[in-house]
Design an enzyme around this catalytic site. Structure first.
Site, PDB file in Angstrom:
ATOM      1  N   THR A 243      -1.134  11.258 -27.724  1.00 60.47           N
ATOM      2  CA  THR A 243      -0.005  11.705 -26.936  1.00 60.47           C
ATOM      3  C   THR A 243       0.055  11.101 -25.550  1.00 60.47           C
ATOM      4  O   THR A 243      -0.921  11.109 -24.809  1.00 60.47           O
ATOM      5  CB  THR A 243       0.043  13.232 -26.778  1.00 60.47           C
ATOM      6  OG1 THR A 243       0.035  13.833 -28.043  1.00 60.47           O
ATOM      7  CG2 THR A 243       1.285  13.672 -26.047  1.00 60.47           C
TER       8      THR A 243
ATOM      9  N   ALA B 259       1.915   2.196 -24.446  1.00 63.04           N
ATOM     10  CA  ALA B 259       1.630   1.998 -25.873  1.00 63.04           C
ATOM     11  C   ALA B 259       0.901   0.681 -26.126  1.00 63.04           C
ATOM     12  O   ALA B 259       0.098   0.584 -27.057  1.00 63.04           O
ATOM     13  CB  ALA B 259       2.926   2.046 -26.683  1.00 63.04           C
TER      14      ALA B 259
ATOM     15  N   THR C 256      -1.545   5.861 -28.322  1.00 67.62           N
ATOM     16  CA  THR C 256      -0.127   5.991 -27.989  1.00 67.62           C
ATOM     17  C   THR C 256       0.648   4.946 -28.778  1.00 67.62           C
ATOM     18  O   THR C 256       0.222   3.805 -28.864  1.00 67.62           O
ATOM     19  CB  THR C 256       0.086   5.749 -26.476  1.00 67.62           C
ATOM     20  OG1 THR C 256      -0.687   6.695 -25.740  1.00 67.62           O
ATOM     21  CG2 THR C 256       1.546   5.882 -26.085  1.00 67.62           C
TER      22      THR C 256
END
Length: 184
Positions: A12, A168, A174
């Protein structure tokens, strides 16, 4: 989220950006256990509408714990309509003092389109500086990227999307599958 209580669980990144009267909350969709991606499309950003006042909440940590906190926050907002700061402080007090809630493993970013708060199980209710807040495993990467992008002419949503893409690329917990909610 505590590695001691939930070894191997990661995941997350949640980011909130406020600019030009708009607040954007973005969250990635990855849930990982150890070295395995369990899900890539989780929705960790939710829109609530208690008492006709729109609020967006992003959460990091245990999903069940986060939903417990979301339900509690919604009740606090119904009891104090339009008073986001009060609802967040009341939730943090309960979270810190209640034996059951104290063990919940989650963090929240909450906004009503004006204010942004980070709410933690340690009893913290923090208003971010520089109109940017981030939590989760990639939170520091997203925060740094967003703060840098705030120097540009990009709007709030573009800042959030680019910062999440950077996070990310750096954080293995992520992904780029985003849920984005906008207020304002």
């Amino acid at each position: 989220m505590s590695e001691d209580k939930f070894p191997g669980w990661h995941g997350t990144t949640i980011l909130a950006v406020r600019r030009a009267g708009r607040v954007v909350v973005a969250g990635d969709g990855q849930v990982s256990v150890g070295q395995t991606v369990m899900k890539g499309t989780a929705r960790k950003v939710r829109r609530l509408n208690p008492g006709g006042h729109e609020v967006v909440v992003g959460f990091a940590g245990s999903t069940a714990d986060a939903f417990t906190l979301l339900e509690r926050l919604e009740k606090k907002l119904e009891a104090a309509p339009g008073q986001l700061a009060r609802a967040c402080v009341d939730l943090a007090k309960d979270w810190r003092m209640d034996k059951y809630l104290r063990n919940l493993e989650a963090m929240l970013i909450v906004t009503d389109g004006r204010d942004i708060f980070v709410v933690t199980g340690a009893g913290d209710v923090l208003e971010p500086e520089h109109d940017v807040a981030a939590i989760g495993s990639g939170g520091n990467f997203a925060l740094a990227a967003a703060r840098g992008l705030m120097e540009s002419d990009l709007d709030a949503e573009a800042v959030a999307r680019k910062a999440m893409a950077i996070a990310a690329d750096i954080c293995v917990y992520t992904n780029g599958n985003l849920t984005v909610e906008v207020l304002g």
